[in-house]
Design an enzyme around this catalytic site. Structure first.
Site, PDB file in Angstrom:
ATOM      1  N   ASP A  67     -14.733 -51.412-129.225  1.00  0.00           N
ATOM      2  CA  ASP A  67     -14.519 -52.697-128.552  1.00  0.00           C
ATOM      3  C   ASP A  67     -15.867 -53.260-128.134  1.00  0.00           C
ATOM      4  O   ASP A  67     -16.524 -52.739-127.243  1.00  0.00           O
ATOM      5  CB  ASP A  67     -13.622 -52.492-127.331  1.00  0.00           C
TER       6      ASP A  67
ATOM      7  N   GLU B 216     -13.638 -54.597-132.549  1.00  0.00           N
ATOM      8  CA  GLU B 216     -12.825 -55.564-131.815  1.00  0.00           C
ATOM      9  C   GLU B 216     -13.714 -56.560-131.081  1.00  0.00           C
ATOM     10  O   GLU B 216     -14.731 -56.192-130.497  1.00  0.00           O
ATOM     11  CB  GLU B 216     -11.955 -54.793-130.814  1.00  0.00           C
TER      12      GLU B 216
ATOM     13  N   GLU C 142      -7.448 -60.948-127.666  1.00  0.00           N
ATOM     14  CA  GLU C 142      -7.078 -60.775-126.251  1.00  0.00           C
ATOM     15  C   GLU C 142      -7.575 -61.923-125.389  1.00  0.00           C
ATOM     16  O   GLU C 142      -7.035 -62.176-124.318  1.00  0.00           O
ATOM     17  CB  GLU C 142      -7.611 -59.446-125.706  1.00  0.00           C
TER      18      GLU C 142
ATOM     19  N   HIS D  41      -2.948 -56.529-127.105  1.00  0.00           N
ATOM     20  CA  HIS D  41      -3.765 -56.105-125.972  1.00  0.00           C
ATOM     21  C   HIS D  41      -2.842 -55.562-124.892  1.00  0.00           C
ATOM     22  O   HIS D  41      -1.790 -56.131-124.612  1.00  0.00           O
ATOM     23  CB  HIS D  41      -4.536 -57.334-125.459  1.00  0.00           C
TER      24      HIS D  41
END
Length: 300
Positions: free
Chosen positions: A124, A150, A176, A226
């Site tokens: 991420d 991500e 997200e 998410h």
């Protein structure tokens, strides 16, 4: 108004604020909460789980990964964080990166060495880089069998996202920080992501997330929602996930969050790397008024 008219009420609420530019952020988060409550009312009134109202359940268990291993001082500490998730029965885990390519690679290498090759490793970036830097990181971590990267660039940089997707040589996911199917459409038409990550508590509730899921299916793109939110948001997400033909995986967020358990009376179970979809009507859970009381700021 009739609470069963979920689409009508969503459009009226969204349209009432669109003229003022309120098409994301706090207004959409509030609308998400209202919409989720309406679907719970509808399900409980009809005696059916929300997944059934969305067309039926493909599954009663939703595969999940643990998230996140946060920014820790050393690669060894990141490795210990990841192995702790594996020890809890998770089949995948997400590592936060974005501190510079060299530092990121050291932490990725340590985590991959510490966990089984059969455990999925997600990265991420939390919008930390520009496209060129994100591509450089992706290419340097290729030997470590990364499941996805991500949010490699800020959500406003759709051209940069498309460039990363084109050049990274691994799956790219995002969503997200994106609100509504309109914004998700802009990602899809650019061919900029392999999977979308809307949050039911942010992206317009169950009504809009159902639209996002179908829109993604038309582009042959999967959904990996998410997972940060209260127990109510998780229950809502699981009902939606159960109904999705193009579900990839759901995020089981492990950050400290008292609202994850305190506000619902039922415990959401995890079995063999999956969260069990609450089987009751509506969201399948009930509000715990006593447990919620310490977190209530005010009432109308």
């Amino acid at each position: 108004r009739d609470p069963l008219e979920t689409t009508v009420l969503w459009e009226l609420a969204y349209g009432a604020q669109r003229g003022g530019g309120q098409t994301a952020g706090f207004m959409l988060e509030a609308l998400s909460g209202i919409d989720t409550a309406l679907w719970d009312i509808k399900g409980k009134a009809l005696g059916l789980p929300v997944a059934q109202l969305l067309g039926g359940a493909f599954r009663d268990r939703v595969p999940v990964y643990a998230s996140p291993v946060p920014f820790l001082p050393t690669p060894e500490e990141s490795a210990r964080g990841a192995t702790a998730f594996v020890g809890q029965g998770f089949r995948g885990g997400k590592l936060k990166v974005g501190r510079g390519v060299a530092v990121d690679v050291d932490h990725v290498a340590a985590v991959r060495e510490a966990i089984s090759p059969e455990v999925d490793l997600m990265l991420d970036l939390n919008c930390a880089y520009d496209a060129r830097t994100a591509v450089a990181l992706a290419r340097q971590v290729l030997p470590y069998d990364v499941f996805w990267i991500e949010e490699p660039v800020p959500p406003e940089d759709l051209d940069g996202l498309a460039e990363v997707h084109r050049r990274a040589e691994m799956p790219v996911v995002t969503g997200e920080s994106v609100y509504t199917a309109f914004a998700m459409r802009d990602i899809l038409v650019r061919g900029a992501a392999d999977s979308l990550q809307p949050n039911v508590a942010k992206a317009g509730g169950i009504t809009e997330c159902a639209r996002i899921g179908e829109l993604a299916r038309l582009f042959n793109v999967s959904i990996a929602p998410h997972g940060v939110g209260s127990g109510l948001a998780i229950a809502a997400a699981l009902q939606w996930c159960a109904s999705l033909p193009n579900l990839l995986v759901y995020e089981a967020n492990r950050f400290f969050n008292p609202l994850r358990e305190a506000v619902i009376t039922e415990k959401i179970e995890i079995e063999n790397g999956c969260l069990v979809v609450p089987p009751g009507p509506g969201l399948g859970v009930s509000l715990d008024e006593e447990g919620m009381a310490p977190y209530v700021v005010g009432r109308f």
